[in-house]
Scaffold this motif. Sequence first.
Motif, mmCIF file in Angstrom:
data_model
loop_
_atom_site.group_PDB
_atom_site.id
_atom_site.type_symbol
_atom_site.label_atom_id
_atom_site.label_comp_id
_atom_site.label_asym_id
_atom_site.label_seq_id
_atom_site.Cartn_x
_atom_site.Cartn_y
_atom_site.Cartn_z
ATOM 1 N N ARG A 89 0.838 -1.218 -0.067
ATOM 2 C CA ARG A 89 0.100 -0.188 0.043
ATOM 3 C C ARG A 89 0.850 1.163 0.144
ATOM 4 N NH1 ARG A 89 -4.211 0.470 -2.101
ATOM 5 N NH2 ARG A 89 -5.096 -1.354 -1.116
ATOM 6 N N PHE A 90 1.900 1.182 0.721
ATOM 7 C CA PHE A 90 2.804 2.312 0.909
ATOM 8 C C PHE A 90 3.433 2.611 -0.660
ATOM 9 C CE2 PHE A 90 7.497 3.546 1.460
ATOM 10 C CZ PHE A 90 7.191 4.549 1.962
ATOM 11 N N LEU A 91 3.825 1.451 -1.147
ATOM 12 C CA LEU A 91 4.336 1.708 -2.639
ATOM 13 C C LEU A 91 3.386 2.070 -3.579
ATOM 14 C CD1 LEU A 91 6.699 -1.433 -2.880
ATOM 15 C CD2 LEU A 91 7.382 0.793 -2.620
ATOM 16 N N ASP A 92 2.057 1.779 -3.217
ATOM 17 C CA ASP A 92 1.006 2.307 -4.237
ATOM 18 C C ASP A 92 0.827 3.742 -4.069
ATOM 19 O OD1 ASP A 92 0.036 -0.244 -5.153
ATOM 20 O OD2 ASP A 92 -1.321 -0.534 -3.813
ATOM 21 N N VAL A 93 0.779 4.313 -2.956
ATOM 22 C CA VAL A 93 0.814 5.866 -2.609
ATOM 23 C C VAL A 93 1.991 6.566 -3.241
ATOM 24 C CG1 VAL A 93 0.762 7.505 -0.869
ATOM 25 C CG2 VAL A 93 -0.447 5.474 -0.513
ATOM 26 N N MET A 94 3.178 5.782 -3.307
ATOM 27 C CA MET A 94 4.360 6.593 -3.753
ATOM 28 C C MET A 94 4.390 6.622 -4.980
ATOM 29 S SD MET A 94 5.737 7.650 -0.960
ATOM 30 C CE MET A 94 4.444 7.648 0.005
ATOM 31 N N SER A 95 3.689 5.446 -5.752
ATOM 32 C CA SER A 95 3.456 5.468 -7.364
ATOM 33 C C SER A 95 2.910 6.531 -7.674
ATOM 34 C CB SER A 95 3.203 4.077 -7.433
ATOM 35 O OG SER A 95 2.801 4.088 -8.898
ATOM 36 N N ILE A 128 4.469 7.369 -11.459
ATOM 37 C CA ILE A 128 5.514 6.234 -12.141
ATOM 38 C C ILE A 128 4.712 5.095 -11.706
ATOM 39 C CG2 ILE A 128 7.657 4.869 -11.973
ATOM 40 C CD1 ILE A 128 9.077 7.488 -11.050
ATOM 41 N N PRO A 129 4.331 4.451 -12.686
ATOM 42 C CA PRO A 129 3.556 2.964 -12.595
ATOM 43 C C PRO A 129 4.204 2.013 -11.609
ATOM 44 C CG PRO A 129 3.527 3.782 -14.962
ATOM 45 C CD PRO A 129 4.503 4.579 -14.325
ATOM 46 N N LEU A 130 3.537 1.268 -10.829
ATOM 47 C CA LEU A 130 4.165 0.475 -9.882
ATOM 48 C C LEU A 130 5.235 -0.510 -10.765
ATOM 49 C CD1 LEU A 130 1.456 -0.950 -7.354
ATOM 50 C CD2 LEU A 130 3.789 0.215 -6.802
ATOM 51 N N VAL A 143 1.829 8.569 5.612
ATOM 52 C CA VAL A 143 1.235 10.044 5.422
ATOM 53 C C VAL A 143 2.496 11.019 5.491
ATOM 54 C CG1 VAL A 143 -0.071 11.943 6.592
ATOM 55 C CG2 VAL A 143 -1.126 9.816 6.416
ATOM 56 N N PHE A 144 3.364 10.913 6.532
ATOM 57 C CA PHE A 144 4.388 11.656 6.420
ATOM 58 C C PHE A 144 5.335 11.692 5.284
ATOM 59 C CE2 PHE A 144 4.472 11.606 11.529
ATOM 60 C CZ PHE A 144 3.849 12.350 11.339
ATOM 61 N N ALA A 145 5.673 10.397 4.843
ATOM 62 C CA ALA A 145 6.324 10.023 3.753
ATOM 63 C C ALA A 145 5.877 10.451 2.529
ATOM 64 C CB ALA A 145 6.644 8.514 3.505
ATOM 65 N N GLU A 146 4.717 10.752 2.214
ATOM 66 C CA GLU A 146 3.823 11.442 1.200
ATOM 67 C C GLU A 146 4.154 12.850 0.970
ATOM 68 O OE1 GLU A 146 -0.395 11.609 -0.649
ATOM 69 O OE2 GLU A 146 -0.334 10.811 0.880
ATOM 70 N N SER A 147 4.192 13.493 2.339
ATOM 71 C CA SER A 147 4.356 14.845 2.316
ATOM 72 C C SER A 147 5.927 15.353 2.143
ATOM 73 C CB SER A 147 4.187 15.284 3.875
ATOM 74 O OG SER A 147 2.694 15.244 4.162
ATOM 75 N N GLU A 148 6.636 14.017 2.491
ATOM 76 C CA GLU A 148 8.205 14.340 2.262
ATOM 77 C C GLU A 148 8.371 14.237 0.708
ATOM 78 O OE1 GLU A 148 11.915 12.427 4.535
ATOM 79 O OE2 GLU A 148 10.023 11.498 4.661
ATOM 80 N N VAL A 149 8.004 13.336 0.294
ATOM 81 C CA VAL A 149 8.215 12.928 -1.463
ATOM 82 C C VAL A 149 7.654 14.328 -2.075
ATOM 83 C CG1 VAL A 149 7.393 11.834 -3.335
ATOM 84 C CG2 VAL A 149 8.006 10.562 -1.169
ATOM 85 N N ILE A 150 6.387 14.804 -1.724
ATOM 86 C CA ILE A 150 5.954 16.061 -2.305
ATOM 87 C C ILE A 150 7.109 17.253 -2.390
ATOM 88 C CG2 ILE A 150 4.275 17.804 -2.355
ATOM 89 C CD1 ILE A 150 2.303 15.477 -1.537
ATOM 90 N N ALA A 198 14.225 5.359 -5.360
ATOM 91 C CA ALA A 198 15.424 4.532 -4.768
ATOM 92 C C ALA A 198 15.183 4.632 -3.133
ATOM 93 C CB ALA A 198 16.571 5.011 -4.939
ATOM 94 N N GLY A 199 14.820 5.941 -2.539
ATOM 95 C CA GLY A 199 14.575 6.082 -1.213
ATOM 96 C C GLY A 199 13.377 5.661 -0.686
ATOM 97 N N VAL A 200 12.403 5.336 -1.420
ATOM 98 C CA VAL A 200 11.137 4.882 -1.127
ATOM 99 C C VAL A 200 11.563 3.350 -0.899
ATOM 100 C CG1 VAL A 200 8.908 3.868 -1.943
ATOM 101 C CG2 VAL A 200 9.474 6.324 -2.164
#
Length: 260
Positions: A131-137, A142-144, A166-173, A187-189
């Motif tokens: 699920r974490f990878l789904d959100v980051m994708s 970038i498709p999974l 949630v924190f990681a999503e904000s961090e990536v943005i 790669a960080g994900v």
Amino acid sequence: MYTLGIDIGSSSSKAVILKDGAELVSSAVAQVGTGTSGPARVMEAVFKNIDVKPEDIDFTVATGYGRFSVDNADKQISEISCHAKGIFYLIPAARTIIDIGGQDAKAIALNDKGNITQFYMNDKCAAGTGRFLDVMSRVLEIPLDKMGEAHFKAKEWASVSSTCTVFAESEVISQLSKGLTRESIVAGVHKSVATKACSLVRRCGEVKNEVVMCGGVAQNPGAVDAIEKELGQKITVAPNPQITGALGAALLAYEELLKK
């Protein structure tokens, strides 16, 4: 004798039919899980184009997050036991199993008989899971199935939180707005996933070879690479890594028949 193993996860449904506890007759995966049409779809798919019919099945074992929703199951068994059974059947040298699914991650230690000696699982948070990878994708656009490719193009690995989706999503943005490349963030994900998975593995005690990975995330070569680097050991990806739980369930179903 025919046995059926059905593994209903949070994001996918898997089924395996075995003949006499050894011959793989059919397998199927539906990319939707419990609470959806997934169980019905995977049941339809696993019987498609084979001579075996549902009434020919002698014993059915259900496993996974949604195992108690399978009405036709003769028995429900935990996914820990089923993954251990399936992996040891496929790879008898396996001593450490890493299973990362849609909403949880597991580490399982086995002895040379295939018995479970210890296990830990993370099921309280989506961080480090599929699920974490789904959100980051979605955030990275970038498709999974392309994230592994992006991972190996990264010149550096960005820092991404491993503690909260949630924190990681904000961090990536924030990192995207600062101009970091998508490849470095991917790669960080993957490193974030590896950190969570390896913490579970180390809690099981000494990491023993062979280390085998299964679950949907095992199909992502970038995640596998990150876990190898974090663990400092080579990882074997199980054949058809999504169906190992269902395979183990079908094997345990056969064992149940032999008891009768």
